[in-house]
Design a protein around this motif. Structure first.
Motif, PDB file in Angstrom:
ATOM      1  N   UNK A   1      -7.494 -55.809  64.317  1.00  0.00           N
ATOM      2  CA  UNK A   1      -8.394 -56.616  63.393  1.00  0.00           C
ATOM      3  C   UNK A   1      -8.691 -56.848  62.120  1.00  0.00           C
ATOM      4  N   UNK A   2      -8.988 -57.481  61.633  1.00  0.00           N
ATOM      5  CA  UNK A   2     -10.120 -57.459  60.044  1.00  0.00           C
ATOM      6  C   UNK A   2     -10.929 -59.091  60.578  1.00  0.00           C
ATOM      7  N   UNK A   3     -12.229 -58.739  59.765  1.00  0.00           N
ATOM      8  CA  UNK A   3     -12.506 -59.484  58.607  1.00  0.00           C
ATOM      9  C   UNK A   3     -12.510 -59.985  57.904  1.00  0.00           C
ATOM     10  N   UNK A   4     -12.866 -61.339  57.361  1.00  0.00           N
ATOM     11  CA  UNK A   4     -13.094 -62.148  55.675  1.00  0.00           C
ATOM     12  C   UNK A   4     -14.365 -62.659  55.974  1.00  0.00           C
TER      13      UNK A   4
ATOM     14  N   UNK B   1     -20.444 -61.493  70.492  1.00  0.00           N
ATOM     15  CA  UNK B   1     -20.211 -63.040  69.447  1.00  0.00           C
ATOM     16  C   UNK B   1     -18.931 -63.481  68.764  1.00  0.00           C
ATOM     17  N   UNK B   2     -18.564 -64.504  68.685  1.00  0.00           N
ATOM     18  CA  UNK B   2     -17.293 -65.658  68.732  1.00  0.00           C
ATOM     19  C   UNK B   2     -16.824 -64.864  67.442  1.00  0.00           C
ATOM     20  N   UNK B   3     -15.616 -64.544  67.493  1.00  0.00           N
ATOM     21  CA  UNK B   3     -15.135 -63.942  66.066  1.00  0.00           C
ATOM     22  C   UNK B   3     -14.770 -64.998  65.176  1.00  0.00           C
TER      23      UNK B   3
ATOM     24  N   UNK C   1      -5.184 -65.601  63.207  1.00  0.00           N
ATOM     25  CA  UNK C   1      -6.166 -65.845  63.091  1.00  0.00           C
ATOM     26  C   UNK C   1      -6.963 -65.657  64.998  1.00  0.00           C
ATOM     27  N   UNK C   2      -8.052 -65.210  64.507  1.00  0.00           N
ATOM     28  CA  UNK C   2      -8.504 -65.157  66.162  1.00  0.00           C
ATOM     29  C   UNK C   2      -9.192 -66.581  66.540  1.00  0.00           C
ATOM     30  N   UNK C   3      -9.208 -66.574  68.319  1.00  0.00           N
ATOM     31  CA  UNK C   3      -9.589 -67.537  68.749  1.00  0.00           C
ATOM     32  C   UNK C   3     -10.539 -67.713  68.935  1.00  0.00           C
ATOM     33  N   UNK C   4     -12.064 -68.302  68.894  1.00  0.00           N
ATOM     34  CA  UNK C   4     -13.834 -68.781  70.385  1.00  0.00           C
ATOM     35  C   UNK C   4     -13.346 -67.858  71.124  1.00  0.00           C
ATOM     36  N   UNK C   5     -11.767 -67.724  72.097  1.00  0.00           N
ATOM     37  CA  UNK C   5     -12.790 -67.257  73.660  1.00  0.00           C
ATOM     38  C   UNK C   5     -11.744 -65.751  73.557  1.00  0.00           C
TER      39      UNK C   5
ATOM     40  N   UNK D   1     -13.459 -63.954  72.305  1.00  0.00           N
ATOM     41  CA  UNK D   1     -14.705 -63.098  71.787  1.00  0.00           C
ATOM     42  C   UNK D   1     -15.032 -61.841  72.284  1.00  0.00           C
ATOM     43  N   UNK D   2     -14.440 -61.283  73.502  1.00  0.00           N
ATOM     44  CA  UNK D   2     -14.317 -59.831  74.037  1.00  0.00           C
ATOM     45  C   UNK D   2     -13.616 -59.306  73.855  1.00  0.00           C
ATOM     46  N   UNK D   3     -12.019 -59.881  73.310  1.00  0.00           N
ATOM     47  CA  UNK D   3     -11.163 -58.880  72.966  1.00  0.00           C
ATOM     48  C   UNK D   3     -11.242 -58.148  71.507  1.00  0.00           C
ATOM     49  N   UNK D   4     -12.176 -59.149  70.764  1.00  0.00           N
ATOM     50  CA  UNK D   4     -12.932 -58.443  69.136  1.00  0.00           C
ATOM     51  C   UNK D   4     -13.462 -57.312  69.572  1.00  0.00           C
ATOM     52  N   UNK D   5     -14.264 -57.654  70.240  1.00  0.00           N
ATOM     53  CA  UNK D   5     -16.113 -57.015  71.028  1.00  0.00           C
ATOM     54  C   UNK D   5     -15.579 -55.844  71.747  1.00  0.00           C
ATOM     55  N   UNK D   6     -14.654 -55.118  72.297  1.00  0.00           N
ATOM     56  CA  UNK D   6     -13.622 -54.230  72.867  1.00  0.00           C
ATOM     57  C   UNK D   6     -13.478 -53.616  71.355  1.00  0.00           C
ATOM     58  N   UNK D   7     -12.339 -54.186  70.557  1.00  0.00           N
ATOM     59  CA  UNK D   7     -12.079 -53.556  69.366  1.00  0.00           C
ATOM     60  C   UNK D   7     -13.379 -52.645  68.513  1.00  0.00           C
ATOM     61  N   UNK D   8     -13.986 -53.559  68.258  1.00  0.00           N
ATOM     62  CA  UNK D   8     -14.934 -53.090  67.557  1.00  0.00           C
ATOM     63  C   UNK D   8     -15.990 -51.458  68.578  1.00  0.00           C
ATOM     64  N   UNK D   9     -16.289 -52.246  69.609  1.00  0.00           N
ATOM     65  CA  UNK D   9     -16.526 -50.648  70.559  1.00  0.00           C
ATOM     66  C   UNK D   9     -15.829 -49.483  70.548  1.00  0.00           C
ATOM     67  N   UNK D  10     -14.892 -49.854  70.739  1.00  0.00           N
ATOM     68  CA  UNK D  10     -13.115 -48.534  70.659  1.00  0.00           C
ATOM     69  C   UNK D  10     -13.792 -48.312  69.043  1.00  0.00           C
TER      70      UNK D  10
END
Length: 406
Positions: free
Chosen positions: A58-61, A37-39, A9-13, A15-24
């Motif tokens: 990453x993947x979101x449910x 945004x907090x993943x 699972x992703x952690x609240x801290x 967020x930047x890692x998650x956002x970078x993956x989406x940006x890319x």
């Protein structure tokens, strides 16, 4: 020794890692916000894939509910799937998605839906295309030429505070279709936030009841560049549809072109005096069954149809779901019994049982006729006479529609 793949699972801290993956992966946003945004927010589980201790995907449910047969079906909306280019081709995406879907099933989702950017990956996990999210372009003057409503319809400008009435209209419309998300559950992004950025025209009938609405914006200034964008157009009566379309058409002199989301399938062909409707953005929508018995029992079926069939299903993403099932439909409900496993190497014809792929079952669930499933290679062997056709009839008559992109 190759790095071991770990899904966690992703952690609240993070967020930047998650956002970078989406940006890319998606090219937006070009500049990350100071506080991405907090993943883990809003009860939307996000799963990270790690190789050698590095997050590479990453993947979101998203916990949604979808309308099928007039009933709400627990749904996993798969979104924000991203894998770094350097590790593609190593099975990261498939492993990540398989884990995410199995966890979604564990929390109660019986179907999963998504908008694919790489359809082949999802086909391999049992997803079949069941519809499209479509924007169309139409000359605004054509909307003005729609015949007037037969009965009085009052139009009024409202704002997001009218959301309870707008939601009631949307729910009445969605209940009569297959595919739309419900908009009043915890998982759905708060609709009033989006509606707050639009003008909203509400339609009332002679009794004062809300029977439709249009959420729209105007861009491009005056002249040839003027554009009317209609993001949400819902009508529960023909008179409401006519009144709303004519009202939008009254802006033809300032906005010669109109872009509409979704309404091209279930409104425009019936009311426009022209065939000048052009799709400008079509995105396939895919569905997979996570729980055979749960999904078939959760949706509604045509109450006048009685049918029974035994089918074999293979290729489902959740372990233990492949097998032979007996489905009986009566009084708008389905009773499903798992009969056992599918014998390896045994053809459906030899068993006397039609065999569906996982994607084929999802497509049948959404109303695809068996003859098309055969043509697409998703159904093999001949079923008992009329059995699957009767089941398909029990799903038909509502029309498939999706209005929310996630």
């Amino acid at each position: 020794m190759p790095d071991q793949l770990t899904i966690r699972p992703a952690r609240p801290d993070e967020a930047r890692v998650s956002a970078l993956l989406s940006q890319e992966a998606f090219g937006a946003p070009q500049v990350l916000p100071e506080q991405p945004p907090d993943p883990t927010a809003a009860h939307k589980p996000t799963w990270f894939a790690e190789l050698g201790g590095r997050v590479v995907g990453k993947a979101c449910d998203r916990p949604y509910e979808s309308w099928y047969g007039g009933r709400r079906v627990p749904t996993s909306g798969i979104a924000s799937v991203a894998v770094q280019p350097e590790v593609r081709g190593r099975g990261v995406a498939k492993s990540l998605l398989r884990h995410t879907l199995q966890q979604a099933h564990a929390r109660g989702a019986v179907i999963s839906t998504l908008y694919p950017t790489a359809p082949a990956i999802y086909r391999g996990l049992g997803f079949g295309v069941v519809g499209t999210y479509t924007w169309v372009r139409v000359p605004t003057a054509a909307l003005a030429a729609v015949r007037p409503p037969a009965h009085d319809v009052l139009l009024e400008r409202v704002d997001e505070h009218a959301w309870p009435e707008l939601l009631a209209c949307y729910t009445a419309w969605a209940r009569d279709h297959d595919g739309p998300l419900s908009r009043d559950d915890d998982g759905y992004p708060t609709p009033s936030v989006d509606i707050a950025s639009h003008r909203i025209t509400l339609a009332r009938d002679a009794s004062g009841s809300a029977v439709g609405y249009a959420a729209w914006t105007r861009t491009g200034g005056l002249g040839e560049q003027g554009l009317l964008e209609v993001r949400d157009l819902v009508a529960t009566t023909a008179d409401a549809a006519r009144a709303l379309l004519r009202s939008l058409g009254s802006q033809a002199s300032a906005a010669p072109q109109t872009h509409l989301l979704g309404a091209g399938e279930d409104l425009l062909p019936w009311f426009l005096p022209t065939k000048d409707v052009t799709p400008i953005d079509q995105r396939p929508y895919q569905l997979a069954i996570l729980d055979v018995a749960g999904a078939l029992a959760a949706r509604g079926w045509a109450p006048t149809v009685r049918a029974a069939a035994t089918v074999a299903v293979e290729g489902l993403v959740v372990p233990g779901q492949d097998g032979r099932y007996r489905l009986e439909i009566a009084d708008g409900r389905a009773h499903v019994e798992r009969l056992g496993d599918v014998a390896e190497g045994t053809a459906g014809a030899a068993e006397g049982t039609p065999r569906l792929t996982a994607a084929g079952l999802g497509m049948l669930y959404a109303g695809c006729p068996p003859r098309l499933l055969r043509l697409a290679g998703q159904l093999s062997a001949e079923p008992a006479p009329d059995a699957l056709d009767a089941i398909a009839t029990a799903t038909a008559g509502r029309g498939f529609a999706v209005r929310d992109y996630f």
